[in-house]
Design a protein around this motif. Structure first.
Motif, PDB file in Angstrom:
ATOM      1  N   VAL A  94      53.786  41.233  33.095  1.00  0.00           N
ATOM      2  CA  VAL A  94      54.892  41.945  33.724  1.00  0.00           C
ATOM      3  C   VAL A  94      55.465  41.135  34.890  1.00  0.00           C
ATOM      4  O   VAL A  94      56.296  40.259  34.674  1.00  0.00           O
ATOM      5  N   ASP A  95      55.017  41.348  36.135  1.00  0.00           N
ATOM      6  CA  ASP A  95      55.593  40.635  37.278  1.00  0.00           C
ATOM      7  C   ASP A  95      54.961  39.271  37.530  1.00  0.00           C
ATOM      8  O   ASP A  95      55.441  38.525  38.368  1.00  0.00           O
ATOM      9  N   LYS A  96      53.909  38.918  36.836  1.00  0.00           N
ATOM     10  CA  LYS A  96      53.299  37.572  36.856  1.00  0.00           C
ATOM     11  C   LYS A  96      53.146  37.032  38.289  1.00  0.00           C
ATOM     12  O   LYS A  96      53.701  36.009  38.645  1.00  0.00           O
ATOM     13  N   VAL A  97      52.340  37.712  39.075  1.00  0.00           N
ATOM     14  CA  VAL A  97      52.225  37.426  40.511  1.00  0.00           C
ATOM     15  C   VAL A  97      51.546  36.097  40.845  1.00  0.00           C
ATOM     16  O   VAL A  97      51.578  35.663  41.997  1.00  0.00           O
ATOM     17  N   MET A  98      50.961  35.430  39.854  1.00  0.00           N
ATOM     18  CA  MET A  98      50.273  34.170  40.128  1.00  0.00           C
ATOM     19  C   MET A  98      51.181  32.939  40.022  1.00  0.00           C
ATOM     20  O   MET A  98      50.813  31.858  40.481  1.00  0.00           O
ATOM     21  N   ILE A  99      52.353  33.079  39.443  1.00  0.00           N
ATOM     22  CA  ILE A  99      53.206  31.903  39.227  1.00  0.00           C
ATOM     23  C   ILE A  99      53.542  31.251  40.566  1.00  0.00           C
ATOM     24  O   ILE A  99      54.091  31.878  41.466  1.00  0.00           O
ATOM     25  N   GLY A 100      53.157  29.969  40.678  1.00  0.00           N
ATOM     26  CA  GLY A 100      53.392  29.194  41.895  1.00  0.00           C
ATOM     27  C   GLY A 100      52.416  29.466  43.027  1.00  0.00           C
ATOM     28  O   GLY A 100      52.505  28.832  44.078  1.00  0.00           O
ATOM     29  N   LYS A 101      51.481  30.390  42.830  1.00  0.00           N
ATOM     30  CA  LYS A 101      50.513  30.732  43.884  1.00  0.00           C
ATOM     31  C   LYS A 101      49.371  29.726  43.866  1.00  0.00           C
ATOM     32  O   LYS A 101      48.682  29.575  42.871  1.00  0.00           O
ATOM     33  N   PRO A 102      49.147  29.002  44.970  1.00  0.00           N
ATOM     34  CA  PRO A 102      48.064  28.014  45.016  1.00  0.00           C
ATOM     35  C   PRO A 102      46.683  28.643  44.858  1.00  0.00           C
ATOM     36  O   PRO A 102      46.437  29.751  45.336  1.00  0.00           O
ATOM     37  N   SER A 103      45.808  27.915  44.179  1.00  0.00           N
ATOM     38  CA  SER A 103      44.446  28.381  43.927  1.00  0.00           C
ATOM     39  C   SER A 103      43.428  27.307  44.283  1.00  0.00           C
ATOM     40  O   SER A 103      43.708  26.111  44.185  1.00  0.00           O
ATOM     41  N   ILE A 104      42.249  27.768  44.644  1.00  0.00           N
ATOM     42  CA  ILE A 104      41.083  26.911  44.830  1.00  0.00           C
ATOM     43  C   ILE A 104      39.935  27.603  44.091  1.00  0.00           C
ATOM     44  O   ILE A 104      39.855  28.834  44.091  1.00  0.00           O
ATOM     45  N   ILE A 105      39.103  26.803  43.428  1.00  0.00           N
ATOM     46  CA  ILE A 105      38.044  27.351  42.584  1.00  0.00           C
ATOM     47  C   ILE A 105      36.677  26.911  43.078  1.00  0.00           C
ATOM     48  O   ILE A 105      36.489  25.731  43.416  1.00  0.00           O
ATOM     49  N   MET A 106      35.731  27.845  43.077  1.00  0.00           N
ATOM     50  CA  MET A 106      34.338  27.571  43.429  1.00  0.00           C
ATOM     51  C   MET A 106      33.438  28.399  42.526  1.00  0.00           C
ATOM     52  O   MET A 106      33.902  29.301  41.844  1.00  0.00           O
ATOM     53  N   GLY A 107      32.155  28.109  42.566  1.00  0.00           N
ATOM     54  CA  GLY A 107      31.221  28.917  41.823  1.00  0.00           C
ATOM     55  C   GLY A 107      29.787  28.574  42.153  1.00  0.00           C
ATOM     56  O   GLY A 107      29.483  27.468  42.613  1.00  0.00           O
ATOM     57  N   ALA A 108      28.907  29.530  41.934  1.00  0.00           N
ATOM     58  CA  ALA A 108      27.483  29.358  42.220  1.00  0.00           C
ATOM     59  C   ALA A 108      26.673  29.898  41.048  1.00  0.00           C
ATOM     60  O   ALA A 108      27.043  30.895  40.433  1.00  0.00           O
TER      61      ALA A 108
END
Length: 181
Positions: A94-108
């Motif tokens: 629908v509004d696709k709020v992630m487009i162009g939103k910067p991300s950083i990924i981590m995990g444990a």
């Protein structure tokens, strides 16, 4: 700067939630981090995507309002958990709020390789058409043997991991300057 954390585990004793809470507390002087809960997000259903439940609308609004997203994911069967995939499905429609939103990924994880495969999959997913999220490259955080790096209260006690996170967060802050200016 406002960042939201999306943690792909709903387990009470989640090492990934511990990592997100450590980042929230340890770097509070650098950015405001709100940890979003996935526990109440219903399964994505295209039949209701245009009249999504309020909990989904609230979740999407918080992501939309944030300057960036911190993804903290465990690895299940060599990929991301279903609860995380479900949240991503809602964000991509629908509004696709992630487009162009910067991300950083981590995990444990308790394994030695951390969450390498899950993070590779998540990186690919974030580049999908309905998401289009730029991801900080070259600053992967794989916290392996997590059960040895957190104490009984959930505090990150491994000095090497903390120093590494310090450098990654510094790189993240520098990278974000280009998005906020």
């Amino acid at each position: 700067m406002k960042v939201v954390a999306i943690v792909g585990s709903i387990r009470k004793e989640s090492y990934n939630m511990m990592l997100a809470k450590f980042i929230q507390k340890h770097y509070a002087d650098q950015f405001d981090l709100e940890i979003l809960k996935l526990n109440d997000i219903p399964m994505y259903n295209q039949d209701i995507e245009n009249e999504a439940p309020q909990v989904v609308l609230d979740f999407k609004a918080k992501v939309k309002e944030a300057d960036a997203v911190l993804w903290v994911t465990p690895e299940y069967n060599g990929s991301i958990p279903g609860v995380l995939g479900n949240a991503i499905d809602w964000l991509s429609r629908v509004d696709k709020v992630m487009i162009g939103k910067p991300s950083i990924i981590m995990g444990a994880s308790m394994g030695n390789l951390g969450t390498v495969k899950a993070q590779m999959h998540l990186r690919d997913i974030l580049f999908a058409q309905g998401l289009g999220s730029p991801v900080l490259q070259g600053n992967e955080v794989y916290v392996g043997a997590a059960h040895t790096k957190f104490d009984a209260e959930g505090n990150l006690i491994d000095e090497g991991t903390v120093k590494f996170l310090d450098s990654v967060i510094a790189n993240f802050m520098e990278w974000m300057k280009s998005y906020l200016s």
